[in-house]
Write a protein that holds these residues in place. Structure first.
Motif, PDB file in Angstrom:
ATOM      1  N   ALA A  98      -1.964 -11.241   1.634  1.00  0.00           N
ATOM      2  CA  ALA A  98      -2.112 -10.537   0.360  1.00  0.00           C
ATOM      3  C   ALA A  98      -3.355 -11.039  -0.365  1.00  0.00           C
ATOM      4  O   ALA A  98      -3.934 -12.072  -0.010  1.00  0.00           O
ATOM      5  CB  ALA A  98      -0.869 -10.755  -0.513  1.00  0.00           C
ATOM      6  N   ILE A  99      -3.743 -10.278  -1.380  1.00  0.00           N
ATOM      7  CA  ILE A  99      -4.808 -10.683  -2.279  1.00  0.00           C
ATOM      8  C   ILE A  99      -4.207 -10.843  -3.672  1.00  0.00           C
ATOM      9  O   ILE A  99      -3.482  -9.974  -4.148  1.00  0.00           O
ATOM     10  CB  ILE A  99      -5.944  -9.639  -2.330  1.00  0.00           C
ATOM     11  N   LEU A 100      -4.492 -11.963  -4.293  1.00  0.00           N
ATOM     12  CA  LEU A 100      -3.984 -12.229  -5.630  1.00  0.00           C
ATOM     13  C   LEU A 100      -4.830 -11.492  -6.655  1.00  0.00           C
ATOM     14  O   LEU A 100      -6.057 -11.646  -6.702  1.00  0.00           O
ATOM     15  CB  LEU A 100      -4.030 -13.733  -5.904  1.00  0.00           C
ATOM     16  N   ARG A 101      -4.186 -10.670  -7.470  1.00  0.00           N
ATOM     17  CA  ARG A 101      -4.894  -9.886  -8.485  1.00  0.00           C
ATOM     18  C   ARG A 101      -4.413 -10.304  -9.867  1.00  0.00           C
ATOM     19  O   ARG A 101      -3.222 -10.322 -10.136  1.00  0.00           O
ATOM     20  CB  ARG A 101      -4.619  -8.388  -8.297  1.00  0.00           C
ATOM     21  N   ARG A 102      -5.360 -10.635 -10.719  1.00  0.00           N
ATOM     22  CA  ARG A 102      -5.059 -10.957 -12.102  1.00  0.00           C
ATOM     23  C   ARG A 102      -5.949 -10.104 -13.002  1.00  0.00           C
ATOM     24  O   ARG A 102      -6.986  -9.605 -12.576  1.00  0.00           O
ATOM     25  CB  ARG A 102      -5.262 -12.450 -12.363  1.00  0.00           C
ATOM     26  N   TRP A 103      -5.519  -9.945 -14.242  1.00  0.00           N
ATOM     27  CA  TRP A 103      -6.222  -9.034 -15.145  1.00  0.00           C
ATOM     28  C   TRP A 103      -7.715  -9.318 -15.194  1.00  0.00           C
ATOM     29  O   TRP A 103      -8.537  -8.402 -15.096  1.00  0.00           O
ATOM     30  CB  TRP A 103      -5.593  -9.110 -16.541  1.00  0.00           C
ATOM     31  N   ASP A 128      -1.520  -6.258  -2.132  1.00  0.00           N
ATOM     32  CA  ASP A 128      -1.947  -6.910  -3.369  1.00  0.00           C
ATOM     33  C   ASP A 128      -0.735  -7.501  -4.077  1.00  0.00           C
ATOM     34  O   ASP A 128       0.363  -6.934  -4.021  1.00  0.00           O
ATOM     35  CB  ASP A 128      -2.632  -5.904  -4.300  1.00  0.00           C
ATOM     36  N   ILE A 129      -0.952  -8.613  -4.765  1.00  0.00           N
ATOM     37  CA  ILE A 129       0.085  -9.220  -5.593  1.00  0.00           C
ATOM     38  C   ILE A 129      -0.483  -9.434  -6.990  1.00  0.00           C
ATOM     39  O   ILE A 129      -1.534 -10.077  -7.142  1.00  0.00           O
ATOM     40  CB  ILE A 129       0.579 -10.550  -5.014  1.00  0.00           C
ATOM     41  N   ALA A 130       0.193  -8.869  -7.976  1.00  0.00           N
ATOM     42  CA  ALA A 130      -0.198  -9.099  -9.365  1.00  0.00           C
ATOM     43  C   ALA A 130       0.297 -10.482  -9.765  1.00  0.00           C
ATOM     44  O   ALA A 130       1.498 -10.695  -9.909  1.00  0.00           O
ATOM     45  CB  ALA A 130       0.379  -8.019 -10.270  1.00  0.00           C
ATOM     46  N   GLY A 131      -0.618 -11.417  -9.903  1.00  0.00           N
ATOM     47  CA  GLY A 131      -0.234 -12.801 -10.147  1.00  0.00           C
ATOM     48  C   GLY A 131       0.316 -13.017 -11.541  1.00  0.00           C
ATOM     49  O   GLY A 131      -0.217 -12.497 -12.522  1.00  0.00           O
ATOM     50  N   GLY A 132       1.384 -13.785 -11.632  1.00  0.00           N
ATOM     51  CA  GLY A 132       1.953 -14.140 -12.918  1.00  0.00           C
ATOM     52  C   GLY A 132       3.330 -13.550 -13.129  1.00  0.00           C
ATOM     53  O   GLY A 132       3.790 -12.690 -12.379  1.00  0.00           O
ATOM     54  N   SER A 133       3.991 -14.024 -14.183  1.00  0.00           N
ATOM     55  CA  SER A 133       5.312 -13.528 -14.531  1.00  0.00           C
ATOM     56  C   SER A 133       5.527 -13.756 -16.015  1.00  0.00           C
ATOM     57  O   SER A 133       4.807 -14.527 -16.651  1.00  0.00           O
ATOM     58  CB  SER A 133       6.396 -14.246 -13.717  1.00  0.00           C
TER      59      SER A 133
END
Length: 520
Positions: free
Chosen positions: A235-240, A433-438
């Motif tokens: 996966a690729i880590l995606r952040r804003w 893709d993974i939207a990083g964070g919670s």
């Protein structure tokens, strides 16, 4: 906007097996000494420890039998050399140590670390140790371990979690599956996790998002080895911050016709708020026009709350085609119900062939019929809806979220956005893709309706790139929730707080010179 934009090497997320092969490649093919690499990792972890908890002591370092344990012994040695009081416990007997882990234990002992064998410590003595220390270093179970931790590890993990002391996890919290993010038994609740060589996908989704705390990545100067090893990320880590420049840019002479018309089909009796949340979120996310098709009794409230939306009372599915004809993207499902009304709405949306975002009851209805595969749809299930679509149970979805999202995409086509901590976006391309964070404040009704509206608006603005729209939607949604909770906290957060924070978030992607251009 490309269908799927690649990420940097530092944002690549690998399986546990891939990271082990990368480590082996660096040692065997690039001539890096394995013990030197272990010492570098230990120094990096110790640096993070003293930055996060300056002057804290005594430390408790818990060591296993593998290389993860070796890292722990060397961290203990670093601490002793810096004058810190250290309790070091060999949770796995030191007689089991081999290779670099054995060298690490020998070096630690030579440097003055007193290593106690867990087998030689009584239960009252162990409890006393946990009460005395101020910080715990977890170096028990590494990436090579899967399944629920066995004894004595499970008992020691439980002691750690009950102690109330902060934990620095080395590479990953013991008990966590580094590839899937699942935890089948006891798992360390870390305050910080320092991970090495390559980011592990399991640290960023599922249980990983809940137990890793702050994740710190240390590449250990082997980036070239990662690139040359030919290991593909999962996966690729995606952040804003890393995707905000994907948003379509607006010219000074922009007009509403250029940014799409979102039609929200939602809100059966008793659930009118769901459609309104989706419509308002779409309006706040840059859609040129927003329409809402809902039950007639919801029209007045909808107009009062969101006068910018064109609200239509719809009694029967036959009234929908005229609204669908002028829509760019359809958001279908929030609060729609599964009665005849909801079934008619979904049928008309599907038959229209329009690009669509399907959420909530649209997904529940979809699960009861033959799969409809389409390249122009985005599905946004939570784990329960995903389980129904896959005809399985929620624990099976959560056991491997990446695999579940990938399987859903293979069945239904388009893009699948599997919600949850570490949202997965699968588009049929590898890696996912993974939207990083919670954000725990998002665990309340209506948040998914907001996400569907945001995603629909972004899809309408970039109709050629549903995957990018889905990634952006997840990133914007999370960032807005984080901004809102910074002011209001987690427990009191409601969906409209997130909607209110959207302009502040989206503003960051706007060139300041384009925000206004008054007369001179």
């Amino acid at each position: 906007m490309p269908q799927h934009a690649g990420g940097s090497l530092s944002d690549a997320l690998f399986s546990a097996d891939s990271v082990r092969r990368i480590d082996q490649f660096v040692i065997e093919q690039q001539g890096v000494d394995g013990f030197d690499l272990m010492q570098t990792a230990a120094r990096a972890a110790f640096r993070r420890l003293v930055v996060r908890w300056p002057g804290v002591e005594p430390l408790l370092v818990l060591c296993g039998a593998g290389n993860n344990g070796g890292d722990g012994y060397l961290i203990a040695a670093n601490a002793v050399r810096h004058g810190l009081a250290v309790h070091c416990i060999a949770v796995a007997p030191t007689e089991k140590l081999r290779g670099d882990a054995l060298k690490a234990w020998q070096k630690a002992v030579a440097d003055g670390v007193e290593v106690q064998e867990l087998a030689d410590i009584s239960e009252p003595e162990l409890v006393s140790v946990f009460e005395k220390v101020e910080l715990i270093v977890d170096a028990m179970l590494g990436t090579g371990v899967s399944g629920a931790p066995r004894e004595p590890f499970a008992a020691v993990i439980a002691h750690c979690n009950r102690s109330g002391r902060p934990v620095l996890a080395v590479d990953l919290p013991s008990g966590l599956n580094a590839t899937t993010g699942a935890a089948e038994g006891e798992v360390i609740q870390a305050a910080t996790t320092v991970t090495f060589i390559g980011r592990k996908v399991g640290l960023y989704t599922g249980q990983g998002a809940a137990v890793c705390g702050d994740v710190v990545f240390e590449a250990l100067d082997v980036g070239a080895g990662v690139a040359e090893s030919d290991e593909n990320p999962v996966a690729i880590l995606r952040r804003w911050k890393s995707v905000l420049d994907w948003l379509p840019k607006r010219s000074a002479n922009a007009h509403k016709g250029r940014f799409g018309h979102v039609l929200v089909v939602a809100g059966d009796r008793g659930f009118g708020g769901a459609g309104l949340l989706a419509a308002e979120a779409a309006a706040r996310s840059g859609a040129g026009l927003v329409s809402l098709a809902t039950r007639p009794e919801h029209v007045t409230a909808a107009l009062a709350r969101c006068p910018s939306a064109m609200v239509h009372g719809v009694i029967h599915g036959s009234e929908l085609p005229a609204l669908l004809d002028v829509a760019t993207v359809v958001v279908c499902g929030p609060g729609m119900g599964q009665s005849a009304w909801g079934q008619q709405m979904l049928q008309q949306v599907v038959e229209s062939g329009k690009p669509r975002v399907l959420d909530a009851d649209a997904l529940n209805l979809l699960s009861s019929r033959a799969p409809i595969s389409a390249d122009n749809q985005i599905l946004t299930p939570h784990p329960g809806e995903a389980a129904r679509l896959l005809n399985c149970v929620v624990p099976e979805v959560e056991a491997d979220r990446v695999a579940a999202a990938t399987k859903l995409q293979s069945i239904y086509g388009g893009v699948v956005l599997l919600k949850g901590a570490g949202t997965i976006i699968a588009s049929g391309l590898n890696p996912v893709d993974i939207a990083g964070g919670s954000n725990p404040g998002m665990a309340t009704g209506g948040m998914g309706d907001v996400l569907s509206g945001i995603t629909g608006a972004l899809y309408a603005q970039m109709p050629e790139s549903p995957a990018c729209a889905a990634v952006l939607g997840a990133a914007v949604h999370l960032e807005a929730a984080c901004r809102a909770s910074a002011d209001k906290g987690y427990m009191g957060l409601i969906p409209t707080d997130v909607i209110d924070a959207l302009p502040q978030v989206l503003r960051e992607a706007e060139p300041a010179s384009k925000r206004s251009k008054g007369a001179e």
